[in-house]
Design a protein around this motif. Structure first.
Motif, PDB file in Angstrom:
ATOM      1  N   GLY A  47      -6.328  15.707  -8.724  1.00 29.93           N
ATOM      2  CA  GLY A  47      -5.238  16.277  -7.960  1.00 29.93           C
ATOM      3  C   GLY A  47      -4.995  15.505  -6.674  1.00 29.93           C
ATOM      4  N   THR A  48      -3.741  15.456  -6.247  1.00 28.52           N
ATOM      5  CA  THR A  48      -3.373  14.791  -5.006  1.00 28.52           C
ATOM      6  C   THR A  48      -2.881  15.826  -3.999  1.00 28.52           C
ATOM      7  N   PRO A  49      -3.001  15.536  -2.714  1.00 26.16           N
ATOM      8  CA  PRO A  49      -2.465  16.476  -1.712  1.00 26.16           C
ATOM      9  C   PRO A  49      -0.981  16.745  -1.909  1.00 26.16           C
ATOM     10  N   GLU A  50      -0.216  15.727  -2.291  1.00 27.73           N
ATOM     11  CA  GLU A  50       1.220  15.912  -2.502  1.00 27.73           C
ATOM     12  C   GLU A  50       1.487  16.838  -3.681  1.00 27.73           C
ATOM     13  N   GLY A  51       0.731  16.649  -4.759  1.00 30.69           N
ATOM     14  CA  GLY A  51       0.896  17.524  -5.910  1.00 30.69           C
ATOM     15  C   GLY A  51       0.496  18.946  -5.610  1.00 30.69           C
ATOM     16  N   LEU A  52      -0.603  19.108  -4.892  1.00 27.04           N
ATOM     17  CA  LEU A  52      -1.036  20.456  -4.535  1.00 27.04           C
ATOM     18  C   LEU A  52      -0.017  21.133  -3.634  1.00 27.04           C
ATOM     19  N   ALA A  53       0.515  20.400  -2.672  1.00 30.38           N
ATOM     20  CA  ALA A  53       1.515  20.981  -1.772  1.00 30.38           C
ATOM     21  C   ALA A  53       2.728  21.453  -2.560  1.00 30.38           C
ATOM     22  N   ARG A  54       3.137  20.681  -3.567  1.00 30.76           N
ATOM     23  CA  ARG A  54       4.285  21.064  -4.390  1.00 30.76           C
ATOM     24  C   ARG A  54       4.001  22.341  -5.178  1.00 30.76           C
ATOM     25  N   VAL A  55       2.814  22.413  -5.787  1.00 33.96           N
ATOM     26  CA  VAL A  55       2.462  23.585  -6.587  1.00 33.96           C
ATOM     27  C   VAL A  55       2.378  24.832  -5.711  1.00 33.96           C
ATOM     28  N   LEU A  56       1.791  24.701  -4.537  1.00 32.64           N
ATOM     29  CA  LEU A  56       1.660  25.854  -3.653  1.00 32.64           C
ATOM     30  C   LEU A  56       3.014  26.303  -3.133  1.00 32.64           C
ATOM     31  N   ALA A  57       3.893  25.352  -2.853  1.00 40.49           N
ATOM     32  CA  ALA A  57       5.229  25.725  -2.390  1.00 40.49           C
ATOM     33  C   ALA A  57       5.995  26.473  -3.482  1.00 40.49           C
ATOM     34  N   GLU A  58       5.830  26.042  -4.720  1.00 42.96           N
ATOM     35  CA  GLU A  58       6.513  26.710  -5.827  1.00 42.96           C
ATOM     36  C   GLU A  58       5.966  28.112  -6.055  1.00 42.96           C
ATOM     37  N   SER A  59       4.674  28.281  -5.893  1.00 42.80           N
ATOM     38  CA  SER A  59       4.055  29.583  -6.152  1.00 42.80           C
ATOM     39  C   SER A  59       4.204  30.539  -4.977  1.00 42.80           C
ATOM     40  N   ASN A  60       4.277  29.986  -3.762  1.00 39.30           N
ATOM     41  CA  ASN A  60       4.311  30.792  -2.539  1.00 39.30           C
ATOM     42  C   ASN A  60       3.125  31.762  -2.487  1.00 39.30           C
ATOM     43  N   ALA A  61       1.958  31.284  -2.948  1.00 36.71           N
ATOM     44  CA  ALA A  61       0.773  32.140  -3.007  1.00 36.71           C
ATOM     45  C   ALA A  61       0.259  32.445  -1.605  1.00 36.71           C
ATOM     46  N   ASP A  62      -0.213  33.669  -1.423  1.00 38.16           N
ATOM     47  CA  ASP A  62      -0.804  34.088  -0.153  1.00 38.16           C
ATOM     48  C   ASP A  62      -2.281  33.727  -0.065  1.00 38.16           C
ATOM     49  N   ILE A  63      -2.955  33.741  -1.191  1.00 37.17           N
ATOM     50  CA  ILE A  63      -4.395  33.467  -1.258  1.00 37.17           C
ATOM     51  C   ILE A  63      -4.616  32.489  -2.404  1.00 37.17           C
ATOM     52  N   VAL A  64      -5.333  31.393  -2.134  1.00 37.69           N
ATOM     53  CA  VAL A  64      -5.514  30.347  -3.131  1.00 37.69           C
ATOM     54  C   VAL A  64      -6.988  29.987  -3.226  1.00 37.69           C
ATOM     55  N   GLY A  65      -7.546  30.051  -4.438  1.00 37.11           N
ATOM     56  CA  GLY A  65      -8.903  29.597  -4.688  1.00 37.11           C
ATOM     57  C   GLY A  65      -8.867  28.260  -5.401  1.00 37.11           C
ATOM     58  N   LEU A  66      -9.634  27.297  -4.896  1.00 36.73           N
ATOM     59  CA  LEU A  66      -9.632  25.946  -5.465  1.00 36.73           C
ATOM     60  C   LEU A  66     -11.031  25.564  -5.920  1.00 36.73           C
ATOM     61  N   GLN A  67     -11.104  24.854  -7.028  1.00 34.78           N
ATOM     62  CA  GLN A  67     -12.368  24.339  -7.536  1.00 34.78           C
ATOM     63  C   GLN A  67     -12.301  22.816  -7.624  1.00 34.78           C
ATOM     64  N   GLU A  68     -13.480  22.187  -7.674  1.00 37.59           N
ATOM     65  CA  GLU A  68     -13.624  20.732  -7.779  1.00 37.59           C
ATOM     66  C   GLU A  68     -12.880  20.023  -6.642  1.00 37.59           C
ATOM     67  N   VAL A  69     -13.210  20.420  -5.425  1.00 43.09           N
ATOM     68  CA  VAL A  69     -12.590  19.882  -4.220  1.00 43.09           C
ATOM     69  C   VAL A  69     -13.414  18.693  -3.725  1.00 43.09           C
ATOM     70  N   THR A  70     -12.807  17.524  -3.673  1.00 43.40           N
ATOM     71  CA  THR A  70     -13.487  16.321  -3.206  1.00 43.40           C
ATOM     72  C   THR A  70     -13.474  16.268  -1.677  1.00 43.40           C
ATOM     73  N   PRO A  71     -14.329  15.416  -1.084  1.00 48.82           N
ATOM     74  CA  PRO A  71     -14.277  15.250   0.377  1.00 48.82           C
ATOM     75  C   PRO A  71     -12.906  14.796   0.860  1.00 48.82           C
ATOM     76  N   GLU A  72     -12.235  13.932   0.094  1.00 47.49           N
ATOM     77  CA  GLU A  72     -10.910  13.460   0.499  1.00 47.49           C
ATOM     78  C   GLU A  72      -9.894  14.598   0.475  1.00 47.49           C
ATOM     79  N   MET A  73      -9.941  15.423  -0.570  1.00 52.24           N
ATOM     80  CA  MET A  73      -9.031  16.562  -0.623  1.00 52.24           C
ATOM     81  C   MET A  73      -9.366  17.574   0.463  1.00 52.24           C
ATOM     82  N   ALA A  74     -10.650  17.745   0.748  1.00 56.06           N
ATOM     83  CA  ALA A  74     -11.055  18.667   1.810  1.00 56.06           C
ATOM     84  C   ALA A  74     -10.458  18.250   3.139  1.00 56.06           C
ATOM     85  N   ALA A  75     -10.489  16.947   3.437  1.00 61.13           N
ATOM     86  CA  ALA A  75      -9.920  16.463   4.691  1.00 61.13           C
ATOM     87  C   ALA A  75      -8.425  16.748   4.753  1.00 61.13           C
ATOM     88  N   SER A  76      -7.736  16.587   3.621  1.00 53.78           N
ATOM     89  CA  SER A  76      -6.308  16.870   3.591  1.00 53.78           C
ATOM     90  C   SER A  76      -6.032  18.365   3.749  1.00 53.78           C
TER      91      SER A  76
END
Length: 218
Positions: A47-76
């Motif tokens: 997953g990329t930060p840009e892709g995640l941002a797009r998915v979250l914007a489409e869902s408009n989720a209030d609470i999001v649980g994420l798995q398999e988070v890399t250090p690079e994604m964590a920084a983003s």
């Protein structure tokens, strides 16, 4: 004929609602609060930060649980998602990594170490004065052996611990995750017996299968 009938009955029991509709939910009380939630496996770097941002914007989720988070994604997540989700718990550990993004205050959180290779995340959120327990889980998938599907060493303790939390938690509980199972698995039955409701079976359509997205990068 007996075998065919038995197979048909089992199929209808497991998948009938995919064809005949979901069970009607009782009407919500007048003071019920609607909260949109999402869970997503980021694929340990796929997953990329840009892709995640797009998915979250489409869902408009209030609470999001994420798995398999890399250090690079964590920084983003910390740098780029602070405005959309001012409350965050992020553990960038790669495949064991977890994160919780929330528009509601996170009162406390901890990594559960019953399976140190795949620690799950437990947090308590404040939803307008109501404490809500949130689990972000990712138990290991079962392995096929001569005796059937069996969970890996450590995974049984992990799932047992999660069930203990479910059965002993007072108040609302939200269970998010990539659980590596279907409704045919024993763990699914035990979660239902503990009082959890499968959100997909309530609100989704079709079989609801998910699969590896190794060829579909967000």
């Amino acid at each position: 004929l007996l075998i065919q009938s038995t197979c048909a009955a089992a199929f209808v029991r497991l998948f009938g609602d995919a064809f005949f509709g979901r069970s009607a939910e009782p009407p919500a009380s007048a003071d019920a609060k609607t909260v949109t939630t999402m869970t997503l496996n980021l694929g340990d770097g796929l997953g990329t930060p840009e892709g995640l941002a797009r998915v979250l914007a489409e869902s408009n989720a209030d609470i999001v649980g994420l798995q398999e988070v890399t250090p690079e994604m964590a920084a983003s997540l910390e740098a780029d998602f602070a405005t959309a989700y001012p409350h965050r718990v992020v553990h960038g550990l790669g495949r064991p990594g977890k994160a919780l993004l929330s528009r509601y205050p996170i009162l406390r959180s901890e990594l559960l170490q019953q399976n140190p290779d795949r620690p799950d995340l437990r947090a308590t959120l404040d939803l307008d004065g109501v404490p809500v327990t949130v689990l972000v889980a990712h138990p290991a998938p079962p392995r096929l052996s001569w005796t059937g599907l069996n969970r890996r060493p450590g995974a049984e303790a992990q799932t047992t611990s999660l069930l203990d939390i479910v059965t002993t938690t007072e108040g609302p509980l939200l269970f998010l995750g990539d659980l590596n199972m279907t409704q045919m698995h024993d763990f699914y039955d035990r979660l239902e017996a503990a009082g959890l409701r499968d959100a997909y079976r309530v609100a989704g359509q079709g079989f609801g299968f998910t699969g590896p997205a190794r060829l579909e990068v967000l």
